[in-house]
Write a protein that holds these residues in place. Sequence first.
Motif, PDB file in Angstrom:
ATOM      1  N   GLN A 175       0.718  -1.237   0.177  1.00 28.97           N
ATOM      2  CA  GLN A 175      -0.141   0.086   0.003  1.00 28.97           C
ATOM      3  C   GLN A 175       0.847   1.198  -0.146  1.00 28.97           C
ATOM      4  O   GLN A 175       1.937   1.034   0.384  1.00 28.97           O
ATOM      5  N   VAL A 176       0.481   2.138  -0.801  1.00 25.00           N
ATOM      6  CA  VAL A 176       1.206   3.472  -0.746  1.00 25.00           C
ATOM      7  C   VAL A 176       0.413   4.547   0.255  1.00 25.00           C
ATOM      8  O   VAL A 176      -0.851   4.763  -0.055  1.00 25.00           O
ATOM      9  N   ASP A 177       0.945   5.147   1.221  1.00 26.33           N
ATOM     10  CA  ASP A 177       0.271   6.138   2.350  1.00 26.33           C
ATOM     11  C   ASP A 177       1.164   7.170   2.395  1.00 26.33           C
ATOM     12  O   ASP A 177       2.353   7.238   1.822  1.00 26.33           O
ATOM     13  N   ILE A 178       0.903   8.190   3.480  1.00 28.76           N
ATOM     14  CA  ILE A 178       1.653   9.239   3.672  1.00 28.76           C
ATOM     15  C   ILE A 178       3.153   8.667   4.084  1.00 28.76           C
ATOM     16  O   ILE A 178       4.225   9.570   4.223  1.00 28.76           O
ATOM     17  N   GLY A 179       2.911   7.434   4.639  1.00 25.84           N
ATOM     18  CA  GLY A 179       4.442   7.232   5.417  1.00 25.84           C
ATOM     19  C   GLY A 179       5.376   6.955   4.389  1.00 25.84           C
ATOM     20  O   GLY A 179       6.710   7.140   4.451  1.00 25.84           O
ATOM     21  N   ILE A 180       5.152   6.567   3.241  1.00 23.18           N
ATOM     22  CA  ILE A 180       5.872   6.499   1.806  1.00 23.18           C
ATOM     23  C   ILE A 180       6.876   7.966   1.719  1.00 23.18           C
ATOM     24  O   ILE A 180       7.923   8.175   1.542  1.00 23.18           O
ATOM     25  N   LEU A 181       5.935   8.865   1.776  1.00 22.35           N
ATOM     26  CA  LEU A 181       6.365  10.293   1.581  1.00 22.35           C
ATOM     27  C   LEU A 181       7.272  10.685   2.662  1.00 22.35           C
ATOM     28  O   LEU A 181       8.334  11.328   2.244  1.00 22.35           O
ATOM     29  N   PHE A 182       6.870  10.383   3.990  1.00 22.97           N
ATOM     30  CA  PHE A 182       7.814  10.546   4.874  1.00 22.97           C
ATOM     31  C   PHE A 182       9.408   9.778   5.006  1.00 22.97           C
ATOM     32  O   PHE A 182      10.388  10.291   5.010  1.00 22.97           O
ATOM     33  N   ARG A 183       9.013   8.673   4.274  1.00 21.72           N
ATOM     34  CA  ARG A 183      10.441   7.743   4.185  1.00 21.72           C
ATOM     35  C   ARG A 183      11.091   8.292   2.985  1.00 21.72           C
ATOM     36  O   ARG A 183      12.422   8.457   3.142  1.00 21.72           O
ATOM     37  N   ALA A 184      10.473   8.774   1.891  1.00 22.81           N
ATOM     38  CA  ALA A 184      11.261   9.422   0.858  1.00 22.81           C
ATOM     39  C   ALA A 184      12.031  10.525   1.026  1.00 22.81           C
ATOM     40  O   ALA A 184      12.981  10.978   0.477  1.00 22.81           O
ATOM     41  N   THR A 185      11.371  11.416   1.936  1.00 22.96           N
ATOM     42  CA  THR A 185      12.064  12.420   2.324  1.00 22.96           C
ATOM     43  C   THR A 185      13.057  12.383   3.695  1.00 22.96           C
ATOM     44  O   THR A 185      13.594  13.103   4.111  1.00 22.96           O
ATOM     45  N   SER A 186      13.271  10.940   4.105  1.00 20.70           N
ATOM     46  CA  SER A 186      14.009  10.557   5.207  1.00 20.70           C
ATOM     47  C   SER A 186      13.790  11.420   6.492  1.00 20.70           C
ATOM     48  O   SER A 186      14.619  11.761   7.280  1.00 20.70           O
ATOM     49  N   LEU A 187      12.490  11.519   6.625  1.00 17.81           N
ATOM     50  CA  LEU A 187      12.010  12.256   8.126  1.00 17.81           C
ATOM     51  C   LEU A 187      11.356  11.344   8.918  1.00 17.81           C
ATOM     52  O   LEU A 187      11.225  11.442  10.357  1.00 17.81           O
ATOM     53  N   LYS A 188      11.145  10.071   8.534  1.00 16.79           N
ATOM     54  CA  LYS A 188      11.118   8.841   9.466  1.00 16.79           C
ATOM     55  C   LYS A 188      11.919   7.472   9.668  1.00 16.79           C
ATOM     56  O   LYS A 188      12.597   7.461   8.660  1.00 16.79           O
TER      57      LYS A 188
END
Length: 123
Positions: free
Chosen positions: A110-123
């Motif tokens: 699944q693609v969710d907001i967590g992917i965006l966080f990981r992509a920007t290395s925030l999480k």
Amino acid sequence: MQLEKLNKHREIVRNWIDELGSLLIEAFHYLALFVIGASIVWSAVVAYGGMMLQGHATIGDILLLFIYLEFGAMVGIYFKTSVMPVTCLIYIAITALSRMLIGDIQAHHQVDIGILFRATSLK
């Protein structure tokens, strides 16, 4: 006169100690690079062996081999030039982040907001 001789002897001893120190630092430098290089090769061989035992390689596995390749290239460049190739570290970081994103998407499907966080290395 005697003071000049004493100063000359001190200078000779100081130069000898400096040369010995430089030699020891260079020897440690080469030994450390050899150990790091051997560890990279060993880790890559173990990872490849795991892929062979699985019978297939995932994209994450292949990206891991690229990470090992970049580490090896970085050690080789540093060995030849004594300059840390920062571009190799950037390539490793991009590949590691890509590997993490692909693995996360494959695991959760699944693609969710967590992917965006990981992509920007925030999480």
